[in-house]
Design an enzyme around this catalytic site. Structure first.
Site, PDB file in Angstrom:
ATOM      1  N   SER A 159       0.821  -1.206   0.000  1.00 32.37           N
ATOM      2  CA  SER A 159       0.000   0.000   0.000  1.00 32.37           C
ATOM      3  C   SER A 159       0.858   1.260   0.000  1.00 32.37           C
ATOM      4  CB  SER A 159      -0.958  -0.061   1.183  1.00 32.37           C
ATOM      5  OG  SER A 159      -1.978   0.902   1.082  1.00 32.37           O
ATOM      6  N   HIS A 362      -7.644  -5.719   0.770  1.00 31.67           N
ATOM      7  CA  HIS A 362      -6.461  -4.856   0.838  1.00 31.67           C
ATOM      8  C   HIS A 362      -5.502  -5.247   1.952  1.00 31.67           C
ATOM      9  CE1 HIS A 362      -4.160  -1.299  -0.067  1.00 31.67           C
ATOM     10  NE2 HIS A 362      -4.186  -0.940   1.209  1.00 31.67           N
TER      11      HIS A 362
END
Length: 387
Positions: A159, A362
């Site tokens: 990320s 995620h």
């Protein structure tokens, strides 16, 4: 007041009326203790950046190539080891790799500066992923190379940890030659066609972030702050906690996948997360969404002219990211969409691997209890091929 997680009397009173934070054994252990528990030794170093930040870097020694791990927003190195042998950091060490883990500025491990006091100086918190790449990542790569004598290392970023890599290598292209392969796990670069929940929050971002600024809040989620402790307490109380914190917050924002995020794990996770970060970090990511570009921080027309010589902030030139890059996308990820990673693939000149991973949201890349089943094999194969 620089910190959002302050100790107001009403919060203390509420905390006193709730049972103590309930953690598992691994939730109570620190990074060094966790690594030791799972069969390895760990070392701590302190790296000083060009702009004076003091970063804690962890090292799990091994006899194979060095790998540097960088973390996402509101976390630090801990999530890479809190699943034991099912964690990426421990799994790499189990394979004999020489593992290094960066803790970005502002996290609980790297809340120090040569001159600035994070509790008193707002300037300490004047950073986003841009500085984390340009300074933190650069200094840590050089430190690892100097410590090991290697000419190139592997790097893995999740990320924000990938965002800072692309910022660094686009602005300081010489760092491309210091990396054998960069594995970008759900990198935060493009934010087109986002789901409704994200759009509502991001569209309100400028107003909310300006409100925090007006209140003097520059640090978010300070470790051991009263409000943060309250959140952790609420999220470690069994099935109700799972319904509220996981099904009510985590899954809607990051993507649904209950198989890799069991109830009992909450009592480990909230012993280590979240970790501190700056208001400016959120603002920069919000700008990426609103501007629909991967660009440097927007200070406003007047300050942009002074800083960049332009009224708008320049884009990061991804054509200069010449390192070998592997992109991994989660099909259930509602924050970093697969189609946005496909666009990133087209913008980068040297993508050597692109993979869409089934049933992955995620945070599964670093937190899922089943990551070893569907992700580690690809990572180990890529490291073998480029080692």
């Amino acid at each position: 007041m620089l910190s959002y997680c302050t100790s107001e009397s009403d919060i203390k009173l509420l905390l006193s009326e709730i049972t103590d934070l309930t953690l598992s054994e691994d939730g109570k252990l620190n990074f060094i203790q966790l690594v030791t528990k799972y069969g390895h030794t760990a070392e701590e170093y302190e790296v000083t950046t060009e702009d004076g930040y003091l970063l804690k870097v962890f090292h799990i020694p091994g006899n194979r190539s060095s790998i540097l791990l960088t973390h996402g927003l509101a976390t630090d190195a801990d999530p890479y080891v809190i699943r034991g042998h099912g964690s990426l950091g421990i799994a790499l060490a189990d394979k004999g790799y020489n593992v290094w883990l960066l803790n970005n500025r502002g996290t609980k491990f790297s809340r120090r500066h040569t001159e600035l006091d994070p509790d008193k100086d707002k300037k300490f918190w004047d950073f986003s992923f841009h500085e984390m790449g340009y300074y933190d990542l650069a200094a840590t790569i050089d430190f690892v190379l100097n410590q090991t004598g290697e000419k190139k290392i592997f790097a893995i970023g999740h990320s924000q940890g990938a965002s800072q890599f692309f910022a660094l290598t686009s602005l300081r292209p010489e760092y491309n030659d210091k990396v054998k392969l960069f594995l970008a796990l759900a990198p935060g670069v493009y934010f087109f066609n986002m789901p409704p929940l994200f759009r509502v929050i991001a569209d309100a971002g400028p107003l909310l972030l300006e409100l925090l600024k007006t209140l003097g809040i520059e640090e978010l989620c300070r470790d051991r702050g009263a409000l943060l402790n309250l959140i952790k307490t609420i999220c470690t109380k069994g099935i109700v906690s799972y319904e509220v914190c996981v099904k009510g917050v985590i899954f809607p924002f990051f993507g649904y996948n209950p198989a890799g995020f069991e109830l009992s794990f909450l009592r480990t996770l909230f012993g280590h997360a979240p970790s501190g970060f700056s208001r400016k970090c959120l603002k920069h990511f919000d700008q990426l969404y609103l501007r629909k570009k991967f660009s440097q921080f927007d200070y406003g027309d007047h300050e942009n002219l002074s800083k960049y010589g332009l009224s708008n902030p320049p884009d990061y030139d991804l054509s200069k990211v010449t390192a070998n890059v592997a992109l991994m996308a989660g099909k259930n990820d509602t924050l970093i969409l697969v189609n946005n990673l496909k666009l990133l693939k087209e913008m980068l000149p040297n993508v050597v691997h692109f993979e869409e991973i089934e049933e992955t949201n995620h945070i599964d890349f670093v937190l899922s209890g089943e990551a070893y089943k569907y992700m580690f094999r690809s990572i180990f194969s890529l490291l073998q091929n480029y080692g």
